[in-house]
Design a protein around this motif. Sequence first.
Motif, PDB file in Angstrom:
ATOM      1  N   PHE A 152       0.816  -1.137  -0.079  1.00 20.15           N
ATOM      2  CA  PHE A 152      -0.110   0.012  -0.063  1.00 20.15           C
ATOM      3  C   PHE A 152       0.895   1.263   0.111  1.00 20.15           C
ATOM      4  N   LEU A 153       1.971   1.332   0.270  1.00 15.55           N
ATOM      5  CA  LEU A 153       2.933   2.502   0.649  1.00 15.55           C
ATOM      6  C   LEU A 153       2.892   3.434  -0.585  1.00 15.55           C
ATOM      7  N   PRO A 154       3.078   2.688  -1.931  1.00 17.30           N
ATOM      8  CA  PRO A 154       3.252   3.655  -3.113  1.00 17.30           C
ATOM      9  C   PRO A 154       1.888   4.276  -3.260  1.00 17.30           C
ATOM     10  N   ALA A 155       0.933   3.606  -2.873  1.00 20.56           N
ATOM     11  CA  ALA A 155      -0.484   4.401  -3.089  1.00 20.56           C
ATOM     12  C   ALA A 155      -0.493   5.643  -2.209  1.00 20.56           C
ATOM     13  N   PHE A 156       0.123   5.814  -1.018  1.00 21.53           N
ATOM     14  CA  PHE A 156       0.166   7.059  -0.068  1.00 21.53           C
ATOM     15  C   PHE A 156       1.258   7.708  -0.087  1.00 21.53           C
ATOM     16  N   SER A 157       2.297   7.645  -1.056  1.00 21.82           N
ATOM     17  CA  SER A 157       3.707   8.332  -1.275  1.00 21.82           C
ATOM     18  C   SER A 157       3.272   9.741  -1.615  1.00 21.82           C
ATOM     19  N   ASP A 158       4.408  10.646  -1.615  1.00 20.81           N
ATOM     20  CA  ASP A 158       4.164  12.036  -1.914  1.00 20.81           C
ATOM     21  C   ASP A 158       3.827  11.926  -3.492  1.00 20.81           C
ATOM     22  N   ARG A 159       4.622  11.165  -4.155  1.00 17.97           N
ATOM     23  CA  ARG A 159       4.602  11.007  -5.685  1.00 17.97           C
ATOM     24  C   ARG A 159       2.842  10.571  -6.021  1.00 17.97           C
ATOM     25  N   ALA A 160       2.407   9.554  -5.452  1.00 20.65           N
ATOM     26  CA  ALA A 160       0.775   9.282  -5.589  1.00 20.65           C
ATOM     27  C   ALA A 160       0.155  10.367  -5.393  1.00 20.65           C
ATOM     28  N   LEU A 161       0.240  11.036  -4.321  1.00 21.38           N
ATOM     29  CA  LEU A 161      -0.618  12.093  -3.982  1.00 21.38           C
ATOM     30  C   LEU A 161      -0.606  13.426  -4.804  1.00 21.38           C
ATOM     31  N   ARG A 162       0.441  13.586  -5.650  1.00 20.68           N
ATOM     32  CA  ARG A 162       0.554  14.626  -6.715  1.00 20.68           C
ATOM     33  C   ARG A 162      -0.233  14.355  -7.841  1.00 20.68           C
ATOM     34  N   GLN A 163      -0.056  13.018  -8.146  1.00 13.71           N
ATOM     35  CA  GLN A 163      -0.957  12.338  -9.021  1.00 13.71           C
ATOM     36  C   GLN A 163      -2.407  12.481  -8.784  1.00 13.71           C
ATOM     37  N   GLN A 164      -2.612  12.215  -7.437  1.00 13.24           N
ATOM     38  CA  GLN A 164      -4.236  12.114  -7.129  1.00 13.24           C
ATOM     39  C   GLN A 164      -4.773  13.695  -7.012  1.00 13.24           C
ATOM     40  N   MET A 360      -2.102  21.705  -3.704  1.00 13.69           N
ATOM     41  CA  MET A 360      -1.572  21.205  -2.578  1.00 13.69           C
ATOM     42  C   MET A 360      -0.033  21.456  -1.795  1.00 13.69           C
ATOM     43  N   ASP A 361       0.798  21.606  -2.841  1.00 16.01           N
ATOM     44  CA  ASP A 361       1.992  21.877  -2.505  1.00 16.01           C
ATOM     45  C   ASP A 361       2.108  23.466  -1.937  1.00 16.01           C
ATOM     46  N   SER A 362       1.490  24.252  -2.586  1.00 17.43           N
ATOM     47  CA  SER A 362       1.599  25.806  -2.174  1.00 17.43           C
ATOM     48  C   SER A 362       0.884  25.864  -0.744  1.00 17.43           C
ATOM     49  N   ILE A 363      -0.090  25.166  -0.927  1.00 19.11           N
ATOM     50  CA  ILE A 363      -0.968  25.231   0.590  1.00 19.11           C
ATOM     51  C   ILE A 363      -0.237  24.698   1.673  1.00 19.11           C
ATOM     52  N   ALA A 364       0.709  23.755   1.321  1.00 21.72           N
ATOM     53  CA  ALA A 364       1.362  22.855   2.417  1.00 21.72           C
ATOM     54  C   ALA A 364       2.527  23.927   2.934  1.00 21.72           C
ATOM     55  N   ALA A 365       2.920  24.846   2.191  1.00 20.56           N
ATOM     56  CA  ALA A 365       3.915  25.857   2.528  1.00 20.56           C
ATOM     57  C   ALA A 365       3.297  27.119   3.569  1.00 20.56           C
ATOM     58  N   LEU A 366       2.113  26.956   3.747  1.00 17.63           N
ATOM     59  CA  LEU A 366       1.439  28.106   4.688  1.00 17.63           C
ATOM     60  C   LEU A 366       1.931  27.521   6.180  1.00 17.63           C
ATOM     61  N   ARG A 457       3.722   0.688  13.278  1.00 21.91           N
ATOM     62  CA  ARG A 457       2.059   0.518  13.116  1.00 21.91           C
ATOM     63  C   ARG A 457       1.309   1.793  13.073  1.00 21.91           C
ATOM     64  N   ASP A 458       2.234   2.933  12.755  1.00 24.25           N
ATOM     65  CA  ASP A 458       1.328   4.308  12.663  1.00 24.25           C
ATOM     66  C   ASP A 458       0.660   4.451  11.671  1.00 24.25           C
ATOM     67  N   CYS A 459      -0.237   5.370  11.267  1.00 24.69           N
ATOM     68  CA  CYS A 459      -0.919   5.441  10.302  1.00 24.69           C
ATOM     69  C   CYS A 459      -0.416   5.659   8.961  1.00 24.69           C
ATOM     70  N   LEU A 460      -0.659   4.929   7.927  1.00 21.99           N
ATOM     71  CA  LEU A 460      -0.086   4.737   6.691  1.00 21.99           C
ATOM     72  C   LEU A 460      -0.409   6.092   5.996  1.00 21.99           C
ATOM     73  N   GLY A 461      -1.597   6.702   6.144  1.00 20.77           N
ATOM     74  CA  GLY A 461      -2.388   7.682   5.205  1.00 20.77           C
ATOM     75  C   GLY A 461      -1.971   8.795   5.859  1.00 20.77           C
ATOM     76  N   LYS A 462      -1.248   9.182   6.894  1.00 19.91           N
ATOM     77  CA  LYS A 462      -1.012  10.629   7.364  1.00 19.91           C
ATOM     78  C   LYS A 462      -0.742  11.671   6.295  1.00 19.91           C
ATOM     79  N   ASN A 463       0.157  11.424   5.471  1.00 21.97           N
ATOM     80  CA  ASN A 463       0.497  12.346   4.409  1.00 21.97           C
ATOM     81  C   ASN A 463      -0.837  12.923   3.684  1.00 21.97           C
ATOM     82  N   MET A 464      -1.516  11.789   3.290  1.00 18.24           N
ATOM     83  CA  MET A 464      -2.813  12.156   2.693  1.00 18.24           C
ATOM     84  C   MET A 464      -3.756  13.047   3.413  1.00 18.24           C
ATOM     85  N   ALA A 465      -3.901  12.547   4.829  1.00 20.26           N
ATOM     86  CA  ALA A 465      -4.642  13.229   5.749  1.00 20.26           C
ATOM     87  C   ALA A 465      -4.406  14.901   5.836  1.00 20.26           C
TER      88      ALA A 465
END
Length: 521
Positions: A152-164, A360-366, A457-465
């Motif tokens: 599942f890790l690739p589906a929650f990576s920064d690269r995947a999030l940019r694609q999504q 997403m990237d510009s908002i993340a910089a606030l 066992r932390d949350c895999l989707g925290k970057n997405m969240a």
Amino acid sequence: MSTTVEVPPGLFSVLQRASISGVITSVLVIVVIRLIARAFYRAYFHPLCQFPGPKINAATRIPYLIAAFKGNLVPFAGNLHRQYGDIVRIAPDELSIIDPQAWKDVHGHGSKGSAGSMPRKHWHRYGKPVNHVRNLITCKDDDKHMRMRRIFLPAFSDRALRQQEPLFMKYVNILVKKLYGGIEEDPNRKWDMVRMYNFTTFDIMGDITFGEPLHMLEGGEYDPWVSMIFASVKFGSRIGIINWYPLLYKIFKALVPESFAKKRYEHFQHSVQRVTKRLEKGRDSEGVDLWDLVLKQPEGQGLSRGEMDSNSSLFMVAGTETTATLVSGLTYLLLKNTAAMKKLNEEIRSTFANAEDMHMDSIAALPYLNACIKEALRLYPPVPVGLPRLTPPEGSTVCGVFIPPGTTITVPHKVMYTSEKNFKDPQSFIPERWTGEDARFANDNQFALQPFSYGPRDCLGKNMAYHEMRLIVAKVFYNFDLELCPESEGWTEQHTYTLWEKHPLVLKLKPANSEGMGSKE
């Protein structure tokens, strides 16, 4: 010559009743003596008797279970920690710990040179999927868990999030348009923003998990499947209390109608059917969702069908309600702290000339937006209670203290985050504590804040969240000025059943740009 003594029928009945009554009385006396003896042992001779806490909590689990049933575990644990310190015995075999070191010792990899082994998840306290196939949360085997996590890790990576990103933008923009449309129809309309945020997060996760939304933003109503999810959280939390009493549990299972099990099965089948529909599309489906990335695994190394169904059901709870909860909580906290809301509005509205510049990237910089989200996670963590762990047969060392075998340990989020030992002015919403701008908070233990848990066992989707939370908040506060309605005063005074039992968050909205509706979005 023999004589026969006749016993009058009435006297025989009296003797029979007296005999039965005597047996019952003897049994009750034995039971009471046993209970008293066990309570006395737990309070004064149990391996945990060295840890502080009320003797009644040490003697019986009843105070804990009453608090759990009423949804009061957060104030229950909070009051005990204020009175007894960082480590408190909250039940006969359970400790609650708010020392931040516990994240490493209980949920991480442990301390070097410590006696005993790491506590493991208390599997008795976790439910099983309907199909009996373990998912990322309930998987007992560490190797199997890591195998699923790697898939599942690739589906929650920064690269995947940019694609999504277009997918996220699509539904947040729909939210904004729905709000604008409602205001055009009735400028004085009242909005339950808990509903609107839930509609958004469930539609997003539905598209990511199943390749199509639940159409809740479009329809303006909860999908029956989602309503069932909300209802089951409180019910499941309360029913879990019975697990502590095996006899009651057996009676409950015998009395529960078949319709209950059938509804649970039908609920799970919603996930199964949606996964089936998504898999039929294959990897050439429109957009980039979770399965586009998961299905790239080599044949024989991917997920089994049961694992797909179990995890998809998990994602539709873990990746939706919790995100909407945080955004709802942050909205309320900002409305109750107008200086912080003004500062956030200035940051967002001065950074972006128009909505098209918001990514997403510009908002993340606030920086102030990030600080506000962290402060909301501290004061209103989506999972406010601790998740139970169990010490192994050789025991564990936690925070420099040896914890005996078979001890349940919880690290309660809300209580840790609002402890004066970890944060200055812990009950106040002050985002500046995270920006380094205010020297008053230099001694805050920022490591204490672990809202997505900690360790392997932390949350895999925290970057997405984080991306999703920032995007929703930035878009809403960029486009609208918000006003809290009187009926939602004291909104954060809520019960907890693993998650918060949220009330409607009733607001009035008006466009932030007075020149015309829709000119910003």
